[in-house]
Structures are given as C-alpha cells and as structure tokens.
Design a protein around this motif. Structure first.
Motif, PDB file in Angstrom:
ATOM      1  N   ALA A 154      -1.320  -6.911  -7.673  1.00 62.29           N
ATOM      2  CA  ALA A 154      -1.487  -5.470  -7.463  1.00 62.29           C
ATOM      3  C   ALA A 154      -0.236  -4.752  -7.941  1.00 62.29           C
ATOM      4  O   ALA A 154       0.882  -5.261  -7.784  1.00 62.29           O
ATOM      5  N   GLU A 155      -0.430  -3.554  -8.508  1.00 62.29           N
ATOM      6  CA  GLU A 155       0.706  -2.771  -8.985  1.00 62.29           C
ATOM      7  C   GLU A 155       0.381  -1.292  -8.894  1.00 62.29           C
ATOM      8  O   GLU A 155      -0.797  -0.886  -8.976  1.00 62.29           O
ATOM      9  N   PRO A 156       1.401  -0.457  -8.679  1.00 65.37           N
ATOM     10  CA  PRO A 156       1.162   0.993  -8.647  1.00 65.37           C
ATOM     11  C   PRO A 156       0.654   1.471 -10.002  1.00 65.37           C
ATOM     12  O   PRO A 156       1.005   0.930 -11.053  1.00 65.37           O
ATOM     13  N   ALA A 157      -0.163   2.530  -9.958  1.00 65.87           N
ATOM     14  CA  ALA A 157      -0.711   3.095 -11.195  1.00 65.87           C
ATOM     15  C   ALA A 157      -0.777   4.611 -11.046  1.00 65.87           C
ATOM     16  O   ALA A 157      -1.837   5.180 -10.801  1.00 65.87           O
ATOM     17  N   GLY A 158       0.358   5.256 -11.132  1.00 70.39           N
ATOM     18  CA  GLY A 158       0.385   6.705 -10.986  1.00 70.39           C
ATOM     19  C   GLY A 158       0.703   7.128  -9.560  1.00 70.39           C
ATOM     20  O   GLY A 158       1.043   6.318  -8.697  1.00 70.39           O
ATOM     21  N   LYS A 159       0.540   8.419  -9.286  1.00 70.11           N
ATOM     22  CA  LYS A 159       0.965   8.984  -7.999  1.00 70.11           C
ATOM     23  C   LYS A 159       0.094   8.534  -6.835  1.00 70.11           C
ATOM     24  O   LYS A 159       0.570   8.381  -5.714  1.00 70.11           O
ATOM     25  N   ARG A 160      -1.184   8.287  -7.064  1.00 70.31           N
ATOM     26  CA  ARG A 160      -2.081   7.991  -5.951  1.00 70.31           C
ATOM     27  C   ARG A 160      -2.933   6.754  -6.169  1.00 70.31           C
ATOM     28  O   ARG A 160      -3.824   6.487  -5.373  1.00 70.31           O
TER      29      ARG A 160
END
Length: 498
Positions: free
Chosen positions: A140-146
């Motif tokens: 899992a990884e962040p992808a933008g602000k939300r």
C-alpha cells in the motif's frame, strides 16, 4: 476486452460500495450524540488472548467494542460498503485506488493516505500474518491528498471484501511499536477508545467525541470477559451488566421476556480430524468417524433447536450456498474400528461445545473408538490444536468472519499453506479447487467454484460439519441500538445506549 468486462462485472455485482450501513440495530435510534453520561456494561465470552493485538483473534473484540475500523465493512448482503474509505475503484487486475473520508484517530492525528498505507503495510508484514491475508502479498502507498493505492501480487477480485476484516483495521502511527508489537489504545478511529485493560478480564473504553460517524450515545464501555456462560448470563440477570453476548442455549429460558436477541449466523460447529498424524491420518478411519456421528441429536438436544444440522462448511445463513451445494465424490469407505484410542479436545468459552464433545464421545465409542475428552479455555488450547497435539477438535468457526469471502475461509482452514488449518489437511485436489475458486471473479462462477471446493474438502473427511449455529445475545430492556450482526463482527455502535 476480457479484462474490461470482468472489471465491470466485479464492480457492479460483487464489490460495489453501498451507501447503507453495516447492519441494522435493534431499534431505529439515531447515532447522534446524547448529553446523558451513561456507560454500557458488557460481558464478552472470549478474553483478549494477545493484549488486543489487531492481527489475531483479538481483532474481532476491537471491532465488537466499537474501537477499530478498516477501509471497508460488510453490509447486510455480504458486500463491501464504505467505512474509512468512502469509495474505491479498480485500476487494473492488481491495483485498487481507495478514496479516504475525513476522519481523525483517537490520539487526535488525522487519517491520511500515509497513515492508512502504513497500517496496511504493518499488517502485511506481521508474523504470523492475519488470516485475512493468508496467501496474499499486499503493498500500500499514498496516492495524492486523499487516496491510497493497494496492490496485490496476484489478481484479487475480493480485495474490498478482504479489507473489511477486523484484522486489517487502520491505526495511527503511535500504535506500531518496536519488535512488531501493536498497541491500539487511543490509536484507532471508532466511536470508543480503549483506555486500559485489567488483567485480561476487564477493559475500560471511553467515548471518542470526534468520531467521524457522530458522537456516540454512551459515554463509555465497561467490558468484562467471562468465559463461563452461566456466569455471564447471571451477570445479566442480576443487573451487573447490560449486555451479555452468546448466552448459552440452556440459559435462554431463564431470561426475562424480551431480553433474548436471537439471529442466524454464519458460524458452523465442526469436528476437525488431525489428518497429519495419529489414527485419523488414515482416510478410512476418518470415514468411520463421519459414519458414527448423528448431527440431529446435537441440533435438537445440545442446541435445543437453536441450530440447524450441519450440511457443509457453509450453512443456511449464507443464503446462496444451499442451491449450489455439490455432493462430495470419491470418499473413502469406513474402516472397522476396534478400540482405536483418540483424544478429542474443545474449549469451554462456548458452553455448548463441551456438551457436544461428550455426545460425540458416546457416539464414537459406540462405533469402536476409545475417546478421551480434553477441555480448556480457548486461548490455552488453540495453539496445541494448530500444532497437531490432538486427534480431533470440536470448534465453532464463523465462516465469514475474516474476509467476508468464503473462498478465503477454505484457503485458510483447509489448504496446505492455510494459516488456521486445525485439521492439518494438505490435499492436492483441495488446493487445486480452492485456487480455481480464488481466481474466479464473476460472482456466479465464484460461488459455483466455492461450492465445488467445499465438496473437495468434505471428500477428505478432514472436517465433519455438526451444526450451523444461531446466536442469542442477552440485552436488558433498557438498552437500545445493539448491532445484530450475522458475521459477529459488531455489537456496540455509536447508537447503542441505555
């Protein structure tokens, strides 16, 4: 074209997020806040076995207490619906993009894509792995602000269902400590925050006023863990607690009128036979045990009508299963048994199970087995069962608890690499059938493949389904808003009050 068509079918029919909640409460109260300073007193059957670690059996306690949440939850139809993720979409066969809602953790920090990704990464790296991730490699990884992007090594059409598992709850950064330990105290997102636990038999929870779903009606929860079913029921009857989960069937008639809340569940009580060592390594001896068991006696006498006769791994609460059930083919013929000694184990947190074991002891004895019964508390016997120290084990398993995907239950409980394989089964035909079911992504085909895999499991006689249970919760008349959940993941919510 093939992938696009498959993605459309999966999204529209199996995993589309619904705007409804998880399960209806026992009244129509709103979860909006109340000024009353009232605490709920609740008696649970199973004490925390791992200091409230979210990766084992304690994860369900955190969910039932209204402490922890994941990206998704199951709705009443068994589909994935929004929780901390308000929506999602599949980008390709391996990758899904989840859009987070605005929410805060109980320590005051914000739910961010980085926080969600960190939580899922810790779960994926946990040893042992959570049952929901059995055989699944996930990143899992962040992808933008939300948004957070979740990727699996192999295509996983059931991922949104999988992420509803209590063992994949999202916690704040403070929860993850050295040496892989996880402390969920004041680190989750639910309406109640775990404040302290007392010696494994009590826990104190306080209302989390900034809960995204609205301020809870109760100011907190005083939880007691009472393994003895009679003592748990007496605590309700004498007014010591407001709610007692899993009232023994023998005690239901003693409850005040209107106090019992009964519902069908996806929990199956089974006799699991050790296929790796001992007498039941021989399929013919397993077949002899199957032939000896009369499940009608268990449903009628032990469960006093609060259960249905065992039909398979999956029971009538999984509504589509009965019409798709496949008869097992190629079962071994029963051997003649003359004094074969076996040890039959179970636990007493569910008070019917020792009685089930006693009835089975008599039935198996009549067939020629010499049966020794061993009963302990669940946290003190499960490890020995997984290690193969018993010949047979009576357990009650909610077949939809871990992921909401029945295929995942077959994979964890009956395949060579399964993480909860109490029968220690390793059968090539079973593994092949489960793998075929895991790869099916159209709903009807997945259901058909699931029941074909169930038939292969039953062929081995590694498990003998005994009864499909209904559950009775004891709830005082002054209490409203208890969540009646056939999957047994929830019990206390923001609208629960007295």
């Amino acid at each position: 074209m093939r992938y696009a068509r498959r993605r459309q079918l999966v999204s529209a029919l199996l995993l589309a997020p619904l705007l409804s909640g998880c399960f209806a409460a026992d009244d129509n109260s709103s979860p909006s806040g109340s000024g009353a300073d009232t605490r709920l007193r609740v008696a649970f059957a199973f004490p925390p076995a791992e200091n409230f670690s979210p990766y084992g059996s304690d994860a369900t306690l955190l969910s039932r207490l209204g402490v922890a949440e994941g990206l998704t939850r199951l709705d009443g139809n068994g589909a994935a619906s929004p929780a901390l993720a308000e929506s999602w979409r599949q980008e390709n066969e391996h990758t899904w993009l989840f859009t987070l809602r605005e929410a805060r953790f109980q320590d005051g920090t914000e739910l961010t894509p980085a926080a969600a990704a960190t939580a899922l990464t810790h779960a994926a790296q946990a040893d042992p792995a959570p049952a929901a991730l059995s055989g699944v490699k996930l990143t899992a990884e962040p992808a933008g602000k939300r948004q957070v992007r979740v990727t699996t090594a192999d295509p996983d059409p059931a991922l949104p269902l999988r992420l509803s598992s209590p063992s994949l709850a999202v916690l704040s950064a403070k929860a993850y400590q050295k040496k892989g330990t996880v402390d969920p105290a004041s680190a989750a997102t639910g309406p109640f925050a775990l404040a302290k636990a007392g010696g494994g038999n009590r826990a104190t929870l306080n209302r989390f006023d900034d809960y995204w779903g609205g301020r809870a009606r109760a100011s907190g929860i005083d939880a007691r863990f009472i393994a003895d079913g009679t003592a748990r029921t007496n605590a309700l009857r004498t007014g010591e607690v407001d709610i007692a989960e899993a009232v023994p069937v023998a005690q239901t008639s003693s409850l005040d009128k209107g106090t019992a809340r009964e519902l069908a569940t996806t929990r199956t009580t089974s006799l699991l036979l050790n296929t790796r060592s001992g007498p039941f390594k021989d399929p013919k001896v397993r077949a002899a045990a199957r032939a000896a068991v009369d499940t009608s006696v268990l449903a009628k006498d032990v469960y006093e009508g609060h259960a249905d006769r065992g039909q398979g791994v999956f029971g009538p609460a999984l509504t589509w299963a009965a019409g798709k059930r496949v008869a097992p083919e190629g079962r071994a013929r029963a051997a003649r048994v003359h004094g074969t000694a076996i040890t039959l184990a179970t636990y007493d947190n569910r008070p019917e199970l020792p009685e089930v074991a006693q009835v089975l002891q008599q039935q198996l004895k009549k067939a020629g087995f010499a049966v020794k019964v061993e009963v302990r508390e669940s946290s003190r016997i499960e490890g020995d069962a997984l290690a193969g120290k018993f010949d047979a084990f009576v357990g009650a398993r909610n077949t939809m608890l871990d992921t909401g995907d029945p295929v995942s239950v077959l994979a964890s409980d009956f395949t060579c690499d399964g993480s909860y394989n109490l029968a220690l089964l390793c059968d090539k035909r079973v593994d092949r059938a489960v793998a075929e079911a895991e790869s099916a992504d159209e709903p009807a085909k997945r259901q058909d493949a699931t029941m074909a895999a169930e038939a292969e499991v039953l062929r081995t006689d590694a498990t003998i389904p005994l009864v499909h249970q209904r559950i009775v919760h004891g709830v005082r008349a002054s209490v409203h808003g208890v969540l009646l959940d056939p999957y047994e993941r929830t019990l206390i919510g923001p609208g629960t009050r007295r």
